[in-house]
Motif scaffolding. Sequence first.
Motif, short mmCIF file in Angstrom:
data_model
loop_
_atom_site.label_atom_id
_atom_site.label_comp_id
_atom_site.label_asym_id
_atom_site.label_seq_id
_atom_site.Cartn_x
_atom_site.Cartn_y
_atom_site.Cartn_z
N ARG A 1 -45.40 -84.18 21.84
CA ARG A 1 -45.26 -83.22 20.74
C ARG A 1 -43.80 -82.81 20.56
O ARG A 1 -43.26 -82.81 19.44
CB ARG A 1 -46.11 -81.98 20.99
CG ARG A 1 -45.90 -80.88 19.97
CD ARG A 1 -46.69 -79.63 20.28
NE ARG A 1 -46.29 -78.56 19.39
CZ ARG A 1 -45.29 -77.71 19.62
NH1 ARG A 1 -44.59 -77.81 20.75
NH2 ARG A 1 -44.98 -76.77 18.75
N VAL A 2 -43.13 -82.45 21.66
CA VAL A 2 -41.73 -82.00 21.57
C VAL A 2 -40.84 -83.12 21.05
O VAL A 2 -39.99 -82.90 20.17
CB VAL A 2 -41.25 -81.51 22.95
CG1 VAL A 2 -39.75 -81.23 22.93
CG2 VAL A 2 -42.01 -80.25 23.35
N GLU B 1 -50.31 -73.90 17.77
CA GLU B 1 -49.29 -74.18 18.78
C GLU B 1 -49.53 -73.37 20.05
O GLU B 1 -49.43 -73.89 21.16
CB GLU B 1 -47.90 -73.86 18.21
CG GLU B 1 -46.77 -74.08 19.21
CD GLU B 1 -45.41 -73.70 18.65
OE1 GLU B 1 -44.43 -73.80 19.40
OE2 GLU B 1 -45.35 -73.30 17.46
N LEU B 2 -49.88 -72.10 19.88
CA LEU B 2 -50.13 -71.24 21.04
C LEU B 2 -51.34 -71.73 21.84
O LEU B 2 -51.30 -71.81 23.07
CB LEU B 2 -50.35 -69.80 20.59
CG LEU B 2 -50.65 -68.79 21.70
CD1 LEU B 2 -49.49 -68.72 22.68
CD2 LEU B 2 -50.94 -67.41 21.10
N ARG C 1 -48.91 -71.20 13.93
CA ARG C 1 -48.52 -70.67 15.22
C ARG C 1 -49.71 -70.55 16.17
O ARG C 1 -49.57 -70.73 17.38
CB ARG C 1 -47.87 -69.29 15.03
CG ARG C 1 -46.50 -69.31 14.36
CD ARG C 1 -45.47 -69.93 15.29
NE ARG C 1 -44.13 -69.85 14.72
CZ ARG C 1 -43.04 -70.33 15.31
NH1 ARG C 1 -43.16 -70.94 16.48
NH2 ARG C 1 -41.85 -70.23 14.74
N THR D 1 -50.36 -75.09 23.60
CA THR D 1 -49.42 -74.88 24.70
C THR D 1 -50.11 -74.22 25.89
O THR D 1 -49.95 -74.64 27.04
CB THR D 1 -48.24 -74.02 24.24
OG1 THR D 1 -47.60 -74.66 23.13
CG2 THR D 1 -47.22 -73.86 25.36
N SER D 2 -50.89 -73.18 25.62
CA SER D 2 -51.58 -72.47 26.71
C SER D 2 -52.58 -73.38 27.41
O SER D 2 -52.64 -73.43 28.64
CB SER D 2 -52.29 -71.23 26.15
OG SER D 2 -51.37 -70.36 25.51
N ARG E 1 -47.73 -82.64 25.74
CA ARG E 1 -46.65 -81.69 25.42
C ARG E 1 -45.33 -82.41 25.19
O ARG E 1 -44.56 -82.07 24.28
CB ARG E 1 -46.51 -80.67 26.54
CG ARG E 1 -47.72 -79.77 26.73
CD ARG E 1 -47.46 -78.72 27.78
NE ARG E 1 -46.40 -77.82 27.35
CZ ARG E 1 -45.81 -76.92 28.14
NH1 ARG E 1 -46.16 -76.83 29.40
NH2 ARG E 1 -44.87 -76.13 27.67
N THR F 1 -47.87 -78.59 13.62
CA THR F 1 -47.05 -77.41 13.92
C THR F 1 -45.58 -77.59 13.56
O THR F 1 -44.76 -76.74 13.93
CB THR F 1 -47.15 -77.09 15.41
OG1 THR F 1 -46.68 -78.19 16.19
CG2 THR F 1 -48.59 -76.79 15.81
N SER G 1 -52.66 -76.70 27.54
CA SER G 1 -52.02 -77.80 28.27
C SER G 1 -51.36 -77.30 29.55
O SER G 1 -51.36 -78.00 30.57
CB SER G 1 -50.99 -78.50 27.38
OG SER G 1 -49.98 -77.60 26.97
N VAL G 2 -50.80 -76.08 29.52
CA VAL G 2 -50.19 -75.53 30.72
C VAL G 2 -51.24 -75.30 31.80
O VAL G 2 -51.03 -75.63 32.99
CB VAL G 2 -49.44 -74.22 30.40
CG1 VAL G 2 -49.07 -73.48 31.68
CG2 VAL G 2 -48.19 -74.50 29.59
#
Length: 330
Positions: free
Chosen positions: A215-216, A151-152, A148, A155-156, A212, A142, A158-159
């Motif tokens: 990744r960041v 990534e979406l 995208r 992110t979703s 996460r 990503t 992992s949250v």
Amino acid sequence: MTSATVDARSLAGLADNAWLRFAVRRLARLLVSVWVLVTAAFLMIHLIPGDPVRASLGTTAPLELVNERRAALGLNDPFWLQYLHYLRNLLTGELGTSMTSGLPVSQVLGDRLPATAELAVSASALALAIAVPLGLLMAVLTRGGRRRHVELGFTSGSVVLAAVPEFLLAVGLVYVFGVTLGWVPVAGRAGPGSYVLPVLALAVSPAAVLARIVRVETLTVLQADYVRTARAKRLPAHLVYLRHALPNAMTATLTLGGLLLGGMVAGTVLVENVFAWPGLGSTIVASILGKDLPVIQGVVLVYGLGVLLVNLAVDIALALLDPRSTIRED
């Protein structure tokens, strides 16, 4: 040149050694933290309103038995003397006697500690084994705003996984893989299969958070000049990511990951009770219900020391990854 001069210079060289200063600072912090933990455990028991002996023996216990037990535990001594005796006993490995079983607390902890340690270490290793490769892969896929939808989804997912409490995930795993499918045992500690569900229940949430973070941090590192230089030299992709990007991304990851892994040690309490795991988590719950204060005190000390040792291990790992910034004077 005299031997005294040589010795003086040798000592001066040792004093100037950055690694030695780092070790001394970390050791001093650890000792202070251990003292605070020990003092808090002592106060937790001795400042609780009411009579702990009467609470453990019951309201119908004869007064003579209560007084005898209080004298045996040293609870009739002055407060400061109790504290000194407590510190002396800790230094000699004496943690007291269980009020319910009559066994030494050290024996109770020694019997239960290996099960909890195996669970916590296995879950920590699994969380890192999942989070680091997954976070690095997501950063590569990503970077620069690409993919995208990937990534979406990451992110979703992992949250959601990070928000699920360990005990709720444990119940779900028991129902799906233990009760419905019958693939693995759902209770006890008998064989490798019994480790699967409790380790997963402990590792999934920290792994999601760590992935996460990896990744960041990796995305930030990939934009650095030294990574661009490595690419300009046409180095193989795996060298760029594994040799240049990952070690630098792991610095911040380990800092935050230490908090998560330290919390995982405490998280074993709930998970052990879901799976009837014969560790310290089930022991402290049974001790609270039985008002066995010496055992409660001992378990609290063990869990606190576990968190402190995890933080110490993270500090050492950070120093090895980035010595120049980590071992400098605070």
